[in-house]
Design a protein around this motif. Sequence first.
Motif, PDB file in Angstrom:
ATOM      1  N   ASP A 103       1.070  -1.216  -0.064  1.00  0.00           N
ATOM      2  CA  ASP A 103      -0.205  -0.012   0.230  1.00  0.00           C
ATOM      3  C   ASP A 103       0.727   1.387  -0.268  1.00  0.00           C
ATOM      4  O   ASP A 103      -0.120   2.491  -0.099  1.00  0.00           O
ATOM      5  CB  ASP A 103      -1.319   0.312   1.140  1.00  0.00           C
ATOM      6  N   ILE A 104       1.932   1.178   0.360  1.00  0.00           N
ATOM      7  CA  ILE A 104       3.130   2.204   0.408  1.00  0.00           C
ATOM      8  C   ILE A 104       3.677   2.553  -1.241  1.00  0.00           C
ATOM      9  O   ILE A 104       4.009   1.649  -1.533  1.00  0.00           O
ATOM     10  CB  ILE A 104       4.425   1.199   1.514  1.00  0.00           C
ATOM     11  N   THR A 105       3.218   3.643  -1.365  1.00  0.00           N
ATOM     12  CA  THR A 105       3.002   4.329  -2.746  1.00  0.00           C
ATOM     13  C   THR A 105       4.373   5.431  -3.265  1.00  0.00           C
ATOM     14  O   THR A 105       4.812   5.416  -1.707  1.00  0.00           O
ATOM     15  CB  THR A 105       2.705   4.813  -3.748  1.00  0.00           C
ATOM     16  N   GLU A 106       5.014   5.057  -3.915  1.00  0.00           N
ATOM     17  CA  GLU A 106       6.739   6.686  -3.499  1.00  0.00           C
ATOM     18  C   GLU A 106       6.296   7.703  -3.025  1.00  0.00           C
ATOM     19  O   GLU A 106       6.970   7.781  -2.756  1.00  0.00           O
ATOM     20  CB  GLU A 106       7.433   6.038  -5.116  1.00  0.00           C
ATOM     21  N   ASP A 107       5.033   8.029  -3.375  1.00  0.00           N
ATOM     22  CA  ASP A 107       4.875   9.581  -3.792  1.00  0.00           C
ATOM     23  C   ASP A 107       4.563   9.601  -1.745  1.00  0.00           C
ATOM     24  O   ASP A 107       4.681  11.130  -1.010  1.00  0.00           O
ATOM     25  CB  ASP A 107       4.045   9.981  -4.274  1.00  0.00           C
ATOM     26  N   ILE A 108       4.370   8.639  -1.401  1.00  0.00           N
ATOM     27  CA  ILE A 108       4.379   8.725   0.302  1.00  0.00           C
ATOM     28  C   ILE A 108       4.724   8.473   0.940  1.00  0.00           C
ATOM     29  O   ILE A 108       4.671   8.536   2.008  1.00  0.00           O
ATOM     30  CB  ILE A 108       2.755   8.683   0.972  1.00  0.00           C
ATOM     31  N   ALA A 109       6.051   7.236   0.357  1.00  0.00           N
ATOM     32  CA  ALA A 109       6.913   6.382   1.419  1.00  0.00           C
ATOM     33  C   ALA A 109       7.288   7.101   2.677  1.00  0.00           C
ATOM     34  O   ALA A 109       7.771   6.162   3.466  1.00  0.00           O
ATOM     35  CB  ALA A 109       8.227   5.928   0.233  1.00  0.00           C
ATOM     36  N   GLN A 110       7.815   8.496   2.111  1.00  0.00           N
ATOM     37  CA  GLN A 110       8.642   9.592   3.468  1.00  0.00           C
ATOM     38  C   GLN A 110       7.756   9.485   4.212  1.00  0.00           C
ATOM     39  O   GLN A 110       8.503  10.125   5.437  1.00  0.00           O
ATOM     40  CB  GLN A 110       9.242  10.178   2.854  1.00  0.00           C
ATOM     41  N   VAL A 111       6.624   8.803   4.840  1.00  0.00           N
ATOM     42  CA  VAL A 111       5.825   9.622   5.587  1.00  0.00           C
ATOM     43  C   VAL A 111       4.655   8.151   6.230  1.00  0.00           C
ATOM     44  O   VAL A 111       3.961   8.386   6.847  1.00  0.00           O
ATOM     45  CB  VAL A 111       5.100  10.102   5.531  1.00  0.00           C
ATOM     46  N   CYS A 112       5.441   6.957   5.278  1.00  0.00           N
ATOM     47  CA  CYS A 112       5.165   5.911   5.955  1.00  0.00           C
ATOM     48  C   CYS A 112       4.997   5.459   7.074  1.00  0.00           C
ATOM     49  O   CYS A 112       6.825   4.788   7.132  1.00  0.00           O
ATOM     50  CB  CYS A 112       4.751   5.068   4.646  1.00  0.00           C
ATOM     51  N   VAL A 113       4.572   4.520   7.184  1.00  0.00           N
ATOM     52  CA  VAL A 113       5.624   3.617   9.136  1.00  0.00           C
ATOM     53  C   VAL A 113       4.920   2.359   8.303  1.00  0.00           C
ATOM     54  O   VAL A 113       3.922   1.632   8.177  1.00  0.00           O
ATOM     55  CB  VAL A 113       4.305   3.499  10.098  1.00  0.00           C
ATOM     56  N   ASP A 114       6.541   1.894   7.785  1.00  0.00           N
ATOM     57  CA  ASP A 114       6.746   0.193   7.280  1.00  0.00           C
ATOM     58  C   ASP A 114       6.356  -0.616   8.279  1.00  0.00           C
ATOM     59  O   ASP A 114       6.285  -1.678   8.553  1.00  0.00           O
ATOM     60  CB  ASP A 114       7.991   0.399   6.413  1.00  0.00           C
ATOM     61  N   GLN A 115       7.733  -0.041   9.189  1.00  0.00           N
ATOM     62  CA  GLN A 115       7.476  -1.250  10.369  1.00  0.00           C
ATOM     63  C   GLN A 115       7.747  -0.299  11.517  1.00  0.00           C
ATOM     64  O   GLN A 115       8.029   0.083  12.178  1.00  0.00           O
ATOM     65  CB  GLN A 115       8.695  -2.383  10.424  1.00  0.00           C
ATOM     66  N   ILE A 116       7.955  -1.367  12.657  1.00  0.00           N
ATOM     67  CA  ILE A 116       8.222  -1.252  14.001  1.00  0.00           C
ATOM     68  C   ILE A 116       9.448  -1.786  14.421  1.00  0.00           C
ATOM     69  O   ILE A 116       8.932  -2.596  15.309  1.00  0.00           O
ATOM     70  CB  ILE A 116       6.731  -0.307  15.449  1.00  0.00           C
TER      71      ILE A 116
END
Length: 265
Positions: A103-116
Motif C-alpha cells: 500500500d506504500i506508493t513512492e510519493d508517500i513513502a517518506q511519511v509511511c510507517v512500514d515497520q516498528i
Amino acid sequence: MWKLDFYILPSKCYRNITEEDLRKLEEKVTYLNCCEKLYVPNEIYDIEDEEKITIADFLYNNEQSDLSDLLLEIITKQRSCADTYEMIAQKSEYGYVPITKLDITEDIAQVCVDQIKNIELEKCWKMNDIVSIKRFFMIKVNDYKLYENRVRDCFPDLVFHEEAFRFASELGKCSEVVEELTRHLIILNDVGKKLYDYHNKNEREVLSELSSGYNLECSGKGSNEERRFHKEISYGNQTYQLTCNPHTKLYEKRTNQRIYFCWGA
C-alpha cells in the motif's frame, strides 16, 4: 514531546492481506497509540481497492474471514476522524499507516510507517520509522526555537546541553541551514558513538572516516577552544564534566558554522 498525527491508509487489495501483515499492523498501532496519535478517516470505508472491494465489504459483508475479523478488531478500537485523505495530504505534518507494504506508493513513502523496531514500550525512543518521518519534517522547520524543541525526538541518542542553541543564529538563517544541520545531527546520532567505540576511541581515525564515509567535515580541538566549550551537564541523576572540542563544519572546511560535541562521558 513532539507528537504527530498518523492515519491508517486503505489497502490496494484487501484479499491479499496476510496474517503477518495484520501482526505488523497491530504492532504499529500499539506503538502509535502509546507515543503518537492515530486516526482512522471515515472516508476509508468508501474507497474501493483494485478489485472494487471496500474495507466495509471486507469487514462486514461477503469477504468476511478470520483475517477480516482480526482487522475489524484492530480498526474499530481506533479513533475516527472526519478528515478526508485529500485534506490530510494538505497538512504541514502527518504520517500514514499502511495495512500492507504494497500500500506504500513512492510519493508517500517518506511519511509511511512500514515497520516498528523495538516495540517494547521501554525502548520506544529508539530508531524506527517514526523518527525517520519526524526527521523528514524537521528539515522544513524555519525557526531555531521550534527546532530546539524537537531535537530530542529526532536525535534520541544525543544529549543536548541546555544552552546548545543559545548561539544557533550564528549558523545563519534557520531555513537556509536546517537541512545541512539536520544531516550532521543524524550522522552524529546514528553512527558517531558507534564509530568512536569501533576505533577504540581513536579520534583521528573516527574523524577521518566521518569525512571519507559520510562527507562530514569534522575537526578535533583547535586553539583556545577547551576553556570555552567546557560544560557541566546533568543526565539522569548524575552530573558530568564534558569538554566539547570536536566540531563538525557545515558545508566546507573553512567555516565558522560549527556544531561542537563530545563523544560522551
